[in-house]
Design a protein around this motif. Sequence first.
Motif, PDB file in Angstrom:
ATOM      1  N   GLY A 243       0.844  -1.189   0.000  1.00  0.00           N
ATOM      2  CA  GLY A 243       0.000   0.000   0.000  1.00  0.00           C
ATOM      3  C   GLY A 243       0.872   1.229   0.000  1.00  0.00           C
ATOM      4  N   VAL A 244       0.225   2.362   0.183  1.00  0.00           N
ATOM      5  CA  VAL A 244       0.935   3.629   0.039  1.00  0.00           C
ATOM      6  C   VAL A 244       0.601   4.571   1.184  1.00  0.00           C
ATOM      7  CG1 VAL A 244       0.987   5.741  -1.375  1.00  0.00           C
ATOM      8  CG2 VAL A 244       1.124   3.497  -2.484  1.00  0.00           C
ATOM      9  N   LEU A 245       1.627   5.264   1.621  1.00  0.00           N
ATOM     10  CA  LEU A 245       1.407   6.444   2.459  1.00  0.00           C
ATOM     11  C   LEU A 245       1.995   7.619   1.705  1.00  0.00           C
ATOM     12  CD1 LEU A 245       0.797   8.056   5.076  1.00  0.00           C
ATOM     13  CD2 LEU A 245       3.118   7.486   5.814  1.00  0.00           C
ATOM     14  N   TYR A 246       1.135   8.579   1.369  1.00  0.00           N
ATOM     15  CA  TYR A 246       1.644   9.848   0.873  1.00  0.00           C
ATOM     16  C   TYR A 246       1.747  10.767   2.087  1.00  0.00           C
ATOM     17  CZ  TYR A 246       1.280  14.750  -0.316  1.00  0.00           C
ATOM     18  OH  TYR A 246       1.488  16.098  -0.334  1.00  0.00           O
ATOM     19  N   GLY A 247       2.852  11.476   2.175  1.00  0.00           N
ATOM     20  CA  GLY A 247       2.972  12.474   3.246  1.00  0.00           C
ATOM     21  C   GLY A 247       3.689  13.681   2.707  1.00  0.00           C
ATOM     22  N   LYS A 248       3.324  14.837   3.204  1.00  0.00           N
ATOM     23  CA  LYS A 248       4.034  16.050   2.777  1.00  0.00           C
ATOM     24  C   LYS A 248       5.485  15.954   3.249  1.00  0.00           C
ATOM     25  CE  LYS A 248       0.381  19.515   2.636  1.00  0.00           C
ATOM     26  NZ  LYS A 248      -0.354  20.478   3.457  1.00  0.00           N
ATOM     27  N   GLU A 249       6.388  16.302   2.380  1.00  0.00           N
ATOM     28  CA  GLU A 249       7.807  16.161   2.696  1.00  0.00           C
ATOM     29  C   GLU A 249       8.174  16.875   3.995  1.00  0.00           C
ATOM     30  OE1 GLU A 249      10.520  17.861  -0.131  1.00  0.00           O
ATOM     31  OE2 GLU A 249      12.123  16.515   0.490  1.00  0.00           O
ATOM     32  N   SER A 250       7.608  18.081   4.175  1.00  0.00           N
ATOM     33  CA  SER A 250       7.958  18.875   5.359  1.00  0.00           C
ATOM     34  C   SER A 250       7.644  18.111   6.652  1.00  0.00           C
ATOM     35  CB  SER A 250       7.198  20.201   5.334  1.00  0.00           C
ATOM     36  OG  SER A 250       5.813  19.945   5.172  1.00  0.00           O
ATOM     37  N   LEU A 251       6.567  17.323   6.634  1.00  0.00           N
ATOM     38  CA  LEU A 251       6.199  16.558   7.834  1.00  0.00           C
ATOM     39  C   LEU A 251       7.011  15.272   7.944  1.00  0.00           C
ATOM     40  CD1 LEU A 251       2.319  16.921   8.024  1.00  0.00           C
ATOM     41  CD2 LEU A 251       3.901  17.238   9.930  1.00  0.00           C
ATOM     42  N   LEU A 252       7.079  14.538   6.836  1.00  0.00           N
ATOM     43  CA  LEU A 252       7.797  13.249   6.850  1.00  0.00           C
ATOM     44  C   LEU A 252       9.246  13.442   7.294  1.00  0.00           C
ATOM     45  CD1 LEU A 252       6.559  11.561   3.536  1.00  0.00           C
ATOM     46  CD2 LEU A 252       5.849  10.995   5.867  1.00  0.00           C
ATOM     47  N   LYS A 253       9.829  14.558   6.897  1.00  0.00           N
ATOM     48  CA  LYS A 253      11.234  14.830   7.211  1.00  0.00           C
ATOM     49  C   LYS A 253      11.490  14.926   8.709  1.00  0.00           C
ATOM     50  CE  LYS A 253      14.259  17.149   4.042  1.00  0.00           C
ATOM     51  NZ  LYS A 253      14.630  18.379   3.380  1.00  0.00           N
ATOM     52  N   ILE A 254      10.538  15.523   9.413  1.00  0.00           N
ATOM     53  CA  ILE A 254      10.786  15.737  10.852  1.00  0.00           C
ATOM     54  C   ILE A 254      10.208  14.614  11.718  1.00  0.00           C
ATOM     55  CG2 ILE A 254      11.044  18.249  10.744  1.00  0.00           C
ATOM     56  CD1 ILE A 254       8.099  18.471  11.608  1.00  0.00           C
ATOM     57  N   MET A 255       9.525  13.647  11.080  1.00  0.00           N
ATOM     58  CA  MET A 255       8.991  12.518  11.854  1.00  0.00           C
ATOM     59  C   MET A 255      10.064  11.453  12.044  1.00  0.00           C
ATOM     60  SD  MET A 255       5.223  12.399  10.060  1.00  0.00           S
ATOM     61  CE  MET A 255       5.036  10.643  10.134  1.00  0.00           C
ATOM     62  N   PRO A 256      10.105  10.816  13.236  1.00  0.00           N
ATOM     63  CA  PRO A 256      11.103   9.759  13.449  1.00  0.00           C
ATOM     64  C   PRO A 256      10.753   8.509  12.656  1.00  0.00           C
ATOM     65  CG  PRO A 256       9.632   9.911  15.339  1.00  0.00           C
ATOM     66  CD  PRO A 256       9.249  11.033  14.419  1.00  0.00           C
ATOM     67  N   PRO A 257      11.745   7.634  12.391  1.00  0.00           N
ATOM     68  CA  PRO A 257      11.438   6.391  11.667  1.00  0.00           C
ATOM     69  C   PRO A 257      10.394   5.572  12.423  1.00  0.00           C
ATOM     70  CG  PRO A 257      13.802   6.677  11.937  1.00  0.00           C
ATOM     71  CD  PRO A 257      13.153   7.721  12.763  1.00  0.00           C
ATOM     72  N   TYR A 258       9.607   4.806  11.680  1.00  0.00           N
ATOM     73  CA  TYR A 258       8.552   3.967  12.286  1.00  0.00           C
ATOM     74  C   TYR A 258       9.182   2.649  12.717  1.00  0.00           C
ATOM     75  CZ  TYR A 258       4.354   0.948  12.116  1.00  0.00           C
ATOM     76  OH  TYR A 258       3.355   0.050  12.374  1.00  0.00           O
ATOM     77  N   GLN A 259       9.615   1.867  11.744  1.00  0.00           N
ATOM     78  CA  GLN A 259      10.368   0.662  12.048  1.00  0.00           C
ATOM     79  C   GLN A 259      11.792   0.915  11.583  1.00  0.00           C
ATOM     80  OE1 GLN A 259       7.965  -2.063   9.796  1.00  0.00           O
ATOM     81  NE2 GLN A 259       6.944  -2.765  11.650  1.00  0.00           N
ATOM     82  N   THR A 260      12.744   0.278  12.244  1.00  0.00           N
ATOM     83  CA  THR A 260      14.122   0.495  11.835  1.00  0.00           C
ATOM     84  C   THR A 260      14.706  -0.823  11.352  1.00  0.00           C
ATOM     85  OG1 THR A 260      14.767   0.159  14.120  1.00  0.00           O
ATOM     86  CG2 THR A 260      14.521   2.428  13.396  1.00  0.00           C
ATOM     87  N   GLY A 261      15.751  -0.730  10.581  1.00  0.00           N
ATOM     88  CA  GLY A 261      16.369  -1.947  10.063  1.00  0.00           C
ATOM     89  C   GLY A 261      17.053  -1.675   8.756  1.00  0.00           C
ATOM     90  N   GLY A 262      17.319  -2.747   8.032  1.00  0.00           N
ATOM     91  CA  GLY A 262      18.015  -2.639   6.756  1.00  0.00           C
ATOM     92  C   GLY A 262      17.305  -1.688   5.816  1.00  0.00           C
ATOM     93  N   GLY A 263      18.069  -0.949   5.070  1.00  0.00           N
ATOM     94  CA  GLY A 263      17.485  -0.086   4.047  1.00  0.00           C
ATOM     95  C   GLY A 263      17.136   1.308   4.536  1.00  0.00           C
ATOM     96  N   THR A 264      17.108   1.514   5.863  1.00  0.00           N
ATOM     97  CA  THR A 264      16.640   2.819   6.361  1.00  0.00           C
ATOM     98  C   THR A 264      17.792   3.745   6.731  1.00  0.00           C
ATOM     99  OG1 THR A 264      16.557   2.036   8.648  1.00  0.00           O
ATOM    100  CG2 THR A 264      14.551   1.809   7.354  1.00  0.00           C
ATOM    101  N   ILE A 265      19.029   3.306   6.509  1.00  0.00           N
ATOM    102  CA  ILE A 265      20.147   4.036   7.120  1.00  0.00           C
ATOM    103  C   ILE A 265      21.150   4.606   6.127  1.00  0.00           C
ATOM    104  CG2 ILE A 265      20.043   2.737   9.255  1.00  0.00           C
ATOM    105  CD1 ILE A 265      22.706   1.807   6.804  1.00  0.00           C
TER     106      ILE A 265
END
Lengths: 415, 152
Positions: A243-265
Motif C-alpha cells: 500500500g501507500v502512504l503519501y505524506g508532505k515532505e515537510s512533515l515526513l522529514k521531521i517525523m522519526p522512523p517507524y520501524q528500523t532496520g536494513g534499508g533505512t540508514i
Amino acid sequence: MSNSKTIPNTNFPIEKIREDFPILSRKVNGKALIYFDSASTAHKPQVVIDAIDAFYKYQNSNIHRGVHTLSQQITIEYEKARSIVQEHLNAKHAREIIFTKGTTDSINLVASSFGRKFIFEGDEIIISCMEHHSNILPWQQLCKERGAVLKVIPISDEGELVMDEYKKLLSDKTRIVAVTHISNVLGTINPVKEIIDLAHEKNIPVLIDGAQSVPHSSVDVQELDCDFYCFSAHKIYGPTGVGVLYGKESLLKIMPPYQTGGGTIETVTFEKTVFADLPLKFEAGTPHISGGLGLGAALNYLNEIGLKEISLYEDELLKYATEALNKVQGVKIIGTALHKVAVISFVIERLHPFDIGTILDQLGIAVRTGHHCTQPLMQRFGVAGMVRVSFSFYNTKDEINIFIKGLEKTISMLK
Amino acid sequence: MKKPLVCLNKMTIEETEQDIIEEFEVFDEWLGKYELLIDMGKSLPILAEKNRTEDKIIKGCQSTVWLHSELADGKIIFTADSDAIITKGMVALMIRVLSNHTPDDILNAKLDFVDKIGLTQHLSPTRSNGLVSMIKQMKLDALAYKSKNSVS
C-alpha cells in the motif's frame, strides 16, 4: 461518483474488460461467479498477474542493494512504480510516496511516528463515526499511551458527517484529524477538502484514509492539500500486502522512523545511526517488490480505461441497484448520502445478515456480511451487522438482476 | 422424516450421525439441504431465558451462539440458541448428536458427519460463525464435568 452528472454510458467496453480478469470466468458452487465484494478486495487483471509473474521469473533480485545488473534493473523498475503512484496522486515529489503493507500499515506508521513526536497528554485527535477499525484503533492506542483524547465527528441518519459538530470539535488542543475519504459501509463521499481547509485554519494536519476512494475516483493530494493520504493496492486491482502512504515532505522529514532496520540508514555504528533520506527512512527491510510492480501495473491499467469512465459506469450500477433493492420487500438501505460511490449496505427485517450471505453464496453471489470492521458504526445504526454489495467496473446490470432474484429467493427461504 | 432434536433413546453418537447423513442424502442439491437445516433451526427447543446470559455466549464474528450445559445421571444435556437461523440449524444438529451422552463419549466424538452431509464450509476456520467455537466449548464442558466426576 454520483456528484458528477450521470449520463447513460453505452460505450463502456464491459465485455473486453471482463476478459481482462481471469477469475470472473470461474464458477462458485456450480454457478457463474457474481462478485459484489470489491470494496473488500478487488480482482486482478491479467496485466497485474503478468507483472508479478515476470518479476519472479526474470527480474528477481533485491533493490537498493547490489551493484549487479539484476539489482540495478529492478531498482529502476521499483522506483518507476513509485513514480506512477506519485503521478496518480499528483504528489509533488516521488520521495513523498512511502510503500507500506497497506492502508492499515500506513495509518499505524503515522500514528506511531507522528504520535511520538507531536502527541502529548491532554492533546486531542479527531476521527469520525464512520471510520474503519484501521482508522480508529491506531489512534485509540496512541491516545491511551500518550494520555490524549479521541474525539469523534458524529454522522446523520443518512450517513453524512455532521460538519457543524466537526467545527466545534476543532480546538487548540487538536493535534491531528484522521478521516476516511469514502465510507466502506455507507459509500458516503466525505467533503474532505472542506475538512482539510477547516483544520488548516488552525494549523492542524489531516490524514485521509483513501482505501475506498482511490479505486473509484482520481485523487489530487496537492489540490486537497492533505498532509497524509493512505491507500491499499489490493483494493485498486493490485496485489495484497502493499500500500501507500503519501505524506508532505515537510512533515515526513521531521517525523522519526517507524520501524528500523536494513534499508533505512546512511551509517550505523554501535553508538549511533544516521538515517537515510525519504522515502527509505520509512521503508525498513526488503520491501514487497513484486507488490510494488503489481501496484504500478494496476494503476496503469486503471488509467488506460480512465477513472472518469469508470466512475460514470459505476454510478450507473449504483443507481440501478439502489432502485432495484428499494423494490425488494423488507430491505432497508443504510447510507443514503447525496454523494455516494457504488457501495450499498442494507438490512432485512427479522433476517440475520449471516444467513442472507450464506444462501447468496450458494447461488454463486459473493457479498459481504457482518460488521465490516466498523463496530461503532453498527452501534450508531443499532444493528449487529449489515449485508453489503459493492460494485466495480467489471460488474454488470445483468449480475444485479440475478442478485435481486437471488435475494428474493433467499428471503422466501429464510422467512 | 423429522427426528426429535433431543434424543431420548439409547442411540450412540455414531448412530445419530448415520441417521443425519441419511436424512441429508435424500437431497442432491444444496437447496434441500439448507431448507432442512433451516427447519431444524426453527424446531430447536427454546433456550430458557435464565440460561440466555452473557456468560453463555460463544461469539463468532457474525452470528452469536448461546450454549448451556448441565449434568443429569452422568450425561450432559446441552441446550442452545443462535441469532442466525442457519447457525441455529447447525447448533440443532450438534445438540442432537452430542446431548444426552457421557463426557467420555462427547470427548471422543469425531463429528465427521458434517463433512459427509456437505456442510464442511461451516467448520472452516474462518471467522464467519461460532460453530467451531461451539464444538470446542461442548468438548470443554465435557472435560470439565469429567474432571469434576473424577475428583468427587
